[in-house]
Design a protein around this motif. Structure first.
Motif, short mmCIF file in Angstrom:
data_model
loop_
_atom_site.label_atom_id
_atom_site.label_comp_id
_atom_site.label_asym_id
_atom_site.label_seq_id
_atom_site.Cartn_x
_atom_site.Cartn_y
_atom_site.Cartn_z
N PRO A 90 9.46 -2.57 1.26
CA PRO A 90 8.11 -2.88 0.75
C PRO A 90 7.28 -1.61 0.58
CG PRO A 90 8.72 -4.38 2.50
CD PRO A 90 9.77 -3.31 2.49
N LYS A 91 6.80 -1.39 -0.63
CA LYS A 91 5.94 -0.24 -0.90
C LYS A 91 5.14 -0.52 -2.18
CE LYS A 91 9.27 2.69 -1.07
NZ LYS A 91 10.05 3.96 -1.21
N GLU A 93 1.34 -1.25 -4.35
CA GLU A 93 0.17 -2.11 -4.24
C GLU A 93 0.54 -3.56 -4.51
OE1 GLU A 93 -4.27 -1.48 -5.66
OE2 GLU A 93 -3.07 -2.26 -7.33
N LEU A 94 0.12 -4.45 -3.61
CA LEU A 94 0.31 -5.89 -3.78
C LEU A 94 -0.98 -6.49 -4.31
CD1 LEU A 94 2.20 -8.39 -3.14
CD2 LEU A 94 0.86 -8.62 -1.05
N LEU A 115 0.08 -5.70 6.18
CA LEU A 115 -0.18 -4.28 5.98
C LEU A 115 0.10 -3.47 7.24
CD1 LEU A 115 -3.47 -4.42 3.87
CD2 LEU A 115 -1.13 -4.09 3.05
N HIS A 118 3.85 -2.97 7.23
CA HIS A 118 4.42 -2.19 6.14
C HIS A 118 3.42 -1.12 5.70
CE1 HIS A 118 7.68 -5.08 5.89
NE2 HIS A 118 6.80 -6.05 5.82
N GLU A 120 3.56 1.43 3.89
CA GLU A 120 3.62 1.97 2.53
C GLU A 120 3.08 1.00 1.49
OE1 GLU A 120 7.05 4.68 1.52
OE2 GLU A 120 7.98 3.51 3.14
N VAL A 121 2.50 -0.11 1.95
CA VAL A 121 1.94 -1.11 1.04
C VAL A 121 0.42 -1.11 1.16
CG1 VAL A 121 1.88 -3.56 0.40
CG2 VAL A 121 4.01 -2.55 1.25
N ASP A 140 0.60 -10.16 -8.54
CA ASP A 140 1.94 -10.36 -8.00
C ASP A 140 2.09 -11.75 -7.40
OD1 ASP A 140 2.98 -7.62 -8.39
OD2 ASP A 140 1.49 -7.06 -6.88
N LYS A 279 7.91 -5.81 -1.75
CA LYS A 279 6.56 -6.09 -1.27
C LYS A 279 6.20 -7.56 -1.49
CE LYS A 279 4.43 -4.73 -5.66
NZ LYS A 279 3.48 -3.82 -6.35
N SER A 282 8.68 -9.87 0.76
CA SER A 282 8.32 -9.79 2.18
C SER A 282 7.01 -10.52 2.47
CB SER A 282 8.21 -8.32 2.61
OG SER A 282 9.44 -7.66 2.50
N PHE A 283 6.04 -10.37 1.55
CA PHE A 283 4.77 -11.08 1.77
C PHE A 283 4.97 -12.59 1.68
CE2 PHE A 283 0.93 -13.17 0.27
CZ PHE A 283 0.06 -12.83 1.29
#
Length: 298
Positions: A90-91, A93-94, A115, A118, A120-121, A140, A279, A282-283
């Protein structure tokens, strides 16, 4: 042989200084390697090798092209590695959209947990009480409440919400509990709907029972209507998730539960399905687990 493979064969032959050895390194036959290089030279309109019976040597053009070809393949590999990393880790912007109250009560805590897990998100969340076009507006994930129209989007059901009438326990002690929707005409009503002086509330699974209530207090904010009900002034009608914590803590009490319409489904919606980046996947996994564990959403 495609253009990319021709470049790889050219580099292998140049490094081995032999068509036979270059072909072996690529897992090809010597004639296949020769045809690949010949096609590349024909497309370029330039000689890359000087061939003799004993050895293969790069021309001046070939030496310059070798450096460029190595650079091109290195950039391509870097792009592949970056894409593979984005798909597995996961990396980035979401971007997410949901309704105001649902976002405030339920989505924000899930996002902060996500956040924290993760680093990197990052997240950009738009809470708005309208249905957005996810593709055109670049989101997303969306949290949708209510029936979903046919679309190419992927939807994961995580719960449901009820349309409930509620008030404070102190209000019911003073004014009594309505036993039938028709009893609502004798109660003080606050609504969050600044449209008309008369509001129609529909009841029953098929919503066939209609009660026309005349609110004494009309507000433009759902939160304000809930606050008024919480203070014991009167009754209001909201979605159950909007007062979930109040129902659990006993600050509000729902009534007329046997007359409620069919619950509205809650879905997590996203665009790319199994090809979605890490990302998003995983979310979705975290939000699905957290929302399905909330009692008032089931």
């Amino acid at each position: 042989m495609d253009r990319l493979q021709s470049l790889e064969v050219f580099i292998a032959v140049a490094e081995a200084q032999s068509f036979a050895e270059g072909a072996r390194r690529m897992g090809l036959s010597a004639p296949s390697a020769t045809r690949g290089v010949n096609a590349l030279e024909e497309r370029l309109g330039a000689r890359l090798f000087t061939r003799t019976t004993r050895r293969v040597r790069l021309t001046d053009v070939g030496r310059a092209y070798l450096e460029d070809a190595r650079h091109i393949l290195a950039q391509l590999q870097a792009a592949d590695d970056a894409a593979a990393g984005a798909a597995s880790n996961p990396k980035g912007e979401l971007r997410l959209t949901c309704s105001n109250e649902f976002g405030r009560i339920y989505v924000t805590p899930i996002l902060t947990e996500f956040l924290n897990t993760h680093p990197e998100v990052s997240a950009d969340v738009v809470m708005v009480d309208r249905v957005v076009n996810m593709v055109e507006e670049g989101y997303d994930v969306a949290v949708r409440i209510g029936p979903l129209p046919p679309s190419g989007l992927v939807a994961v059901r995580v719960g449901s919400v009820r349309r409930i009438v509620c008030g404070a326990p102190g209000y019911f002690e003073t004014h009594g509990i309505p036993q039938d929707p028709a009893d609502l005409i004798r109660h003080q009503i606050a609504v969050a709907a600044p449209v008309s002086p008369v509001t129609e509330w529909r009841f029953g699974r098929d919503q066939s029972q209609v009660v026309r209530v005349t609110p004494r207090l009309r507000l433009s904010s759902v939160a304000a209507a809930i606050s008024v009900a919480r203070e014991g002034w009167g009754l209001t009608r909201v979605l159950s998730y909007q007062v979930g914590p109040d129902l659990i803590d006993g600050r509000l009490q729902s009534v007329l539960e046997d007359f409620e319409p069919e619950p509205l489904p809650i879905h997590l919606v996203h665009v790319e399905g199994r090809r979605a980046p890490a990302k998003v996947r995983s979310f979705i996994d975290l939000a699905k687990a957290r929302l399905r564990a909330v009692a008032v959403l089931q």
